[in-house]
Design a protein around this motif. Sequence first.
Motif, PDB file in Angstrom:
ATOM      1  N   GLU B  14       0.809  -1.220   0.000  1.00  0.00           N
ATOM      2  CA  GLU B  14       0.000   0.000   0.000  1.00  0.00           C
ATOM      3  C   GLU B  14       0.843   1.270   0.000  1.00  0.00           C
ATOM      4  OE1 GLU B  14       0.306  -2.605   2.222  1.00  0.00           O
ATOM      5  OE2 GLU B  14      -1.306  -2.273   3.662  1.00  0.00           O
ATOM      6  N   ASP B  15       2.131   1.106   0.368  1.00  0.00           N
ATOM      7  CA  ASP B  15       2.959   2.310   0.456  1.00  0.00           C
ATOM      8  C   ASP B  15       3.203   2.953  -0.910  1.00  0.00           C
ATOM      9  OD1 ASP B  15       3.080   2.300   3.145  1.00  0.00           O
ATOM     10  OD2 ASP B  15       4.989   1.253   3.295  1.00  0.00           O
ATOM     11  N   GLY B 489     -13.443  -8.121   6.493  1.00  0.00           N
ATOM     12  CA  GLY B 489     -14.290  -7.095   7.110  1.00  0.00           C
ATOM     13  C   GLY B 489     -13.527  -6.176   8.056  1.00  0.00           C
ATOM     14  N   VAL B 490     -12.293  -6.560   8.385  1.00  0.00           N
ATOM     15  CA  VAL B 490     -11.466  -5.635   9.165  1.00  0.00           C
ATOM     16  C   VAL B 490     -10.998  -4.533   8.236  1.00  0.00           C
ATOM     17  CG1 VAL B 490     -10.701  -7.404  10.771  1.00  0.00           C
ATOM     18  CG2 VAL B 490      -9.343  -6.924   8.721  1.00  0.00           C
ATOM     19  N   HIS B 491     -10.470  -3.478   8.818  1.00  0.00           N
ATOM     20  CA  HIS B 491     -10.017  -2.368   7.986  1.00  0.00           C
ATOM     21  C   HIS B 491      -8.578  -2.029   8.329  1.00  0.00           C
ATOM     22  CE1 HIS B 491      -9.648   1.734   6.440  1.00  0.00           C
ATOM     23  NE2 HIS B 491     -10.487   1.319   5.526  1.00  0.00           N
ATOM     24  N   GLY B 496      -1.108  -2.091   7.475  1.00  0.00           N
ATOM     25  CA  GLY B 496      -0.425  -2.818   6.401  1.00  0.00           C
ATOM     26  C   GLY B 496      -1.074  -4.137   6.019  1.00  0.00           C
ATOM     27  N   HIS B 497      -2.385  -4.256   6.248  1.00  0.00           N
ATOM     28  CA  HIS B 497      -3.060  -5.530   5.953  1.00  0.00           C
ATOM     29  C   HIS B 497      -2.990  -5.916   4.486  1.00  0.00           C
ATOM     30  CE1 HIS B 497      -5.842  -4.649   9.593  1.00  0.00           C
ATOM     31  NE2 HIS B 497      -4.680  -5.088   9.960  1.00  0.00           N
ATOM     32  N   GLU B 498      -2.914  -4.934   3.604  1.00  0.00           N
ATOM     33  CA  GLU B 498      -2.882  -5.278   2.179  1.00  0.00           C
ATOM     34  C   GLU B 498      -1.635  -6.091   1.860  1.00  0.00           C
ATOM     35  OE1 GLU B 498      -3.886  -1.786  -0.349  1.00  0.00           O
ATOM     36  OE2 GLU B 498      -4.842  -1.012   1.454  1.00  0.00           O
ATOM     37  N   THR B 499      -0.647  -5.956   2.715  1.00  0.00           N
ATOM     38  CA  THR B 499       0.584  -6.728   2.555  1.00  0.00           C
ATOM     39  C   THR B 499       0.564  -7.978   3.431  1.00  0.00           C
ATOM     40  OG1 THR B 499       1.736  -4.671   2.172  1.00  0.00           O
ATOM     41  CG2 THR B 499       3.092  -6.608   2.669  1.00  0.00           C
ATOM     42  N   THR B 500       0.267  -7.775   4.719  1.00  0.00           N
ATOM     43  CA  THR B 500       0.448  -8.908   5.640  1.00  0.00           C
ATOM     44  C   THR B 500      -0.578 -10.015   5.394  1.00  0.00           C
ATOM     45  OG1 THR B 500      -0.808  -7.643   7.287  1.00  0.00           O
ATOM     46  CG2 THR B 500       1.587  -7.597   7.459  1.00  0.00           C
ATOM     47  N   LEU B 501      -1.806  -9.647   5.053  1.00  0.00           N
ATOM     48  CA  LEU B 501      -2.785 -10.704   4.777  1.00  0.00           C
ATOM     49  C   LEU B 501      -2.438 -11.420   3.473  1.00  0.00           C
ATOM     50  CD1 LEU B 501      -6.105  -8.984   5.941  1.00  0.00           C
ATOM     51  CD2 LEU B 501      -4.704 -10.674   7.156  1.00  0.00           C
ATOM     52  N   CYS B 537      -6.350  -8.037  14.221  1.00  0.00           N
ATOM     53  CA  CYS B 537      -6.508  -8.376  12.808  1.00  0.00           C
ATOM     54  C   CYS B 537      -5.586  -9.487  12.338  1.00  0.00           C
ATOM     55  CB  CYS B 537      -6.341  -7.130  11.955  1.00  0.00           C
ATOM     56  SG  CYS B 537      -7.623  -5.933  12.300  1.00  0.00           S
ATOM     57  N   THR B 538      -4.335  -9.456  12.777  1.00  0.00           N
ATOM     58  CA  THR B 538      -3.429 -10.509  12.310  1.00  0.00           C
ATOM     59  C   THR B 538      -3.887 -11.860  12.828  1.00  0.00           C
ATOM     60  OG1 THR B 538      -1.613  -8.964  12.174  1.00  0.00           O
ATOM     61  CG2 THR B 538      -1.038 -11.273  12.284  1.00  0.00           C
ATOM     62  N   VAL B 539      -4.292 -11.896  14.083  1.00  0.00           N
ATOM     63  CA  VAL B 539      -4.776 -13.153  14.643  1.00  0.00           C
ATOM     64  C   VAL B 539      -6.084 -13.566  13.955  1.00  0.00           C
ATOM     65  CG1 VAL B 539      -5.665 -14.290  16.714  1.00  0.00           C
ATOM     66  CG2 VAL B 539      -3.680 -12.760  16.873  1.00  0.00           C
ATOM     67  N   MET B 540      -7.043 -12.647  13.934  1.00  0.00           N
ATOM     68  CA  MET B 540      -8.398 -13.038  13.509  1.00  0.00           C
ATOM     69  C   MET B 540      -8.538 -13.069  11.987  1.00  0.00           C
ATOM     70  SD  MET B 540      -9.720 -13.674  16.411  1.00  0.00           S
ATOM     71  CE  MET B 540     -11.395 -14.036  15.855  1.00  0.00           C
ATOM     72  N   ALA B 541      -8.249 -11.935  11.332  1.00  0.00           N
ATOM     73  CA  ALA B 541      -8.398 -11.912   9.872  1.00  0.00           C
ATOM     74  C   ALA B 541      -7.312 -12.766   9.225  1.00  0.00           C
ATOM     75  CB  ALA B 541      -8.341 -10.475   9.368  1.00  0.00           C
TER      76      ALA B 541
END
Lengths: 279, 780
Positions: B14-15, B489-491, B496-501, B537-541
């Motif tokens: 995302e950066d 559904g998390v935001h 950095g979710h677009e990367t970590t997920l 988010c890291t745990v759940m999503a």
Amino acid sequence: MKPARFEYERPSDIAGAIALLQREDIAVKIIAGGQSLGPMLNLRLAQPDLLVDITGLAELKHVEESSDCIIVGACITHADMEDARVPDVTHGALPAVARSIAYRAVRNRGTIGGSLAHADPSADWVASLAAIGADVLIRGPAGQRSLAVADFVTGVFEVALEQGEMVEAVRIPRISRSARWGYYKICRKTGELAQAVAAVLHDPEQAVFRAVIGATESTPVVFTDASSLFGGNSVTERPHALDAGLADQALAAAGMTDKLDRQIHVVALRRAMDKAMRA
Amino acid sequence: MTKQGVGSRVLRKEDDRLLRGRGQFIADLRMAGLQDVAFVRSPLAHARIRGISVPPEYQGAVFTAADLTDIKPIRAVSGLPGFKVSEQPSLACGKVRHVGEMVAMCVAATRAEAEDIAASVQLDLEELPAVHDMLAGRKSDTALLHEAWGDNIFLETNVEVNIAAALDAPIKVTREISTARQCQVPMEGRGVVAHWDNRLDQLVVHSSTQMPHIVRSGLSECLGIEHGRIRVISPDVGGGFGHKGILLPEEVVLCWLTMRLGHPVRWLEDRREHLTASANCREHHYRITGYASRDGKLLGIDCEATVDSGAYSSYPFSACLEAAQVASILPGPYDFPSYRCRTWSVATNKCPILPYRGVARTGVCFALELVLDAIAREAGIEPHELRLKNLVRPEQMPFDNITKKHFDSGDYPQALSRAIAAIDLPALRERQRRGEADGRLVGLGMAIYCEQAAHGTSVYAGWGIPMVPGFEQATARVTPDGGLELRVGVHSHGQGHETTLAQVANEILGIDISRIKVLHGDTAFTPYSTGTWGSRCTVMAGGAVSRACEEIARRAIAIGAFMLKADAGTLSVRDGCVCGPAGSVTLQEIAYVWYRRPQDLPADVNPGGLEITAGYKPQRDSGTFSYGAHAAVVAVDAETGAVEILDYVIVEDGGKLVNPMVVDGQLYGGLAQGVGTALYEEMPFDGSGQPLASTFADYLLPGPTEVPEPRMFHMETLSPYTQFGVKGIGEGAAIAPPAAITNAINDALRPLGAAELLHSPVTPRRVLQAIAVARMGKAA
């Protein structure tokens, strides 16, 4: 945080600006760098009917150096001073002050004349130019006059400008090569307004020993002859250490009631002197 | 292929847009016919509204509570026994209860014109005594915010375990400790754009929020519109920190307004609104006593904790989110036998409390760690020695502490020992003995914390707030050309979710992360989620993405087995291929067959295809426990009170780190906010409840020159309960700095015999006051 409605003029000469400033039917405000006025407009603390933008006036960017002083136009920026685009007659003293003003982004736009006219008690130029012995050159409908910075600033955000008058330039005296200069600022973080400032100029060749304590709740406290604060030697001799008690009394007499406040101002003065003596 | 999966320090996808200034934030939205809203906000902390007068020329552009007859107040009820319910009207009704409360809504073509209108609206207010001090507010004879309550207490709790046994301990240290009220100051303020989509017959709300699905539920309740007719979109969000974990009254009234006017409307929070109308966090007061044996073994903690909850209960976390947690988390990572904690959530004439990164933990850590240092001084031992005597030990894991918190894993003594080793304690003590050339005083402080994260159903069901997280879901879809789309559904608003997920999916499917698109922030196409909060988010999503990708892998293997004419049991997914002993087929080829050549599929193929929504919960949902040890070295100028941080060490254990570089970023950011809490940030109030800082000249934030470059060390003790052993780490670095830095300042001031600093932020003035008090004590 959007300004109230105002009209805007950008005159092309000083006479045009003065003519606009003379209007008594509306509230007129000069804008130069806008680094203080901009936020005040957005906060609606200032709601002028007319803003007169003086950044188009070439005269106000004018610089004139002579044997005993330099005259710098009101629209010279802090960065102009910092980068020595304006000749330095203070052997590095004022460029160093300029470098300590707020942040570079502010210094790129903020002007020396604007800072004096705004007269924030915490402003670096108010204290340092008073200590260096600068004069404010004022232009008005009746012509030009000048006032020492210390007399120009009459209170918190208050200056001795009459209706229709504006700051045209600042005259900065040339200081001796042997002069000692110290400037010290206490602030919470880089770039913030000062909580205490002090400036000392010890120039025996010109028989000047001046100290200024700024960032007070009112006008800067100016010691035109600072000898007595520093042991009472004559101005040509090496000063002794600061008599903190005397400085404290002077601040109390100037209306600074809070003890800790006085303490940091006295510390600033002592450290400014330390810097001067080390230099 | 370079490794991109779990554990890789890959650059954040995302950066590319964010660092080029191409992010799409609320204020970047352009919409035909959009009009701006400015609010008339209460200038008084507590007053009865006698009248609101609107100049005739602005009739029709100004709306008040009298117009909003068809919407319900915001009610965030906690199920905890004794909780008193507040009703927060979206526009003030009858009374105003804090400075900045919205009284009227003004709409115009531009924000400046809307502010002109707002300035012309006259309020006739009858000022009432304000509750500005929570301790005074606890007493029943003070002014009442919600008259029907009879007092100002949202909730009172009491936890007690065998406290009597500790009372005659040889060391007994009592301190009164408090933290200032703060603003959260994300780089992007809040903002809302609302319009009605006639084609979809749907209210579309763009909001800078951490939790679009929860906002939709809240709007549905307040507006009386079914969920299906509301779509909430959260675009790029420039920082949340809890400030955007809320249903806003602004959201409610802008929705109402767009339905009333028929054109899009927008409100963007400005900085003055943020500072004066939204100073909403961190204000705690503790009267705390620590009991210990002569050699520093902690025997008990006894505490009265008060939290200033502000005027209303915010949706969804409620007004007691901090105080009610204080009692359960105060013991931190320490093991001791006796405990008592009473808490009060006090309603005051300030804006409603919200969670702020660290949620209660920052205050709790401050109180406990300051007391521990005081005990160490009393016992005559080094502060880290005291802590090592009392920290939960690795062999006790998993460990249920005195308040029944379940610690999943970790080696706390090792983290602290590594931090102290990094600081080089003997050298530091020698430096202190030598003294500084410039006369400043040097001190060392430390703090250790634990961060319960991603706690789920079992924890929140007990609180009974409007939002209880259950299974987290993710949708995974292999695209016809073999790429992957993930819908969550998390935001993400900096995490950095677009990367970590994508890294999580890559770990399972091996698809290059450049071909994995993470979609979030829109109720229309993401699975329901309570959103991004609680370091979950890291745990759940991440867990949900894993489950979805595992199922994708199973289905791909089934098709791949047919294509390879191999036994599915011999196949696995690696590097984007289904591989077997006799050959492999790419996911791209499998996707092509599924979407484009279904005639080539086996007859018994799973009709669900290459798209799946899967749900996830850890084996235990009581939360992961990440933790860290912080150690700070400071220099204090005893003449000016200035504090400089000379060295800062963080040893952090977040379980398996999906992307250690992203974790480093969390540590930097958390530290910056922690330094703000420790030394700079404070919203002072006067006796009438007026907030006294309205610009950043008065409300100081640390900048790049004030935040030290930390020396960071990672430990990775896996959680036994989560996918990959990950733990939530988003808040931790903001928890310990105020305690570590203040302990360092107190250590530095010891030679002066100075009174301890016990209130954050530790401003130069407070330092000078403490020194002055100590000098007077010496003189006496």
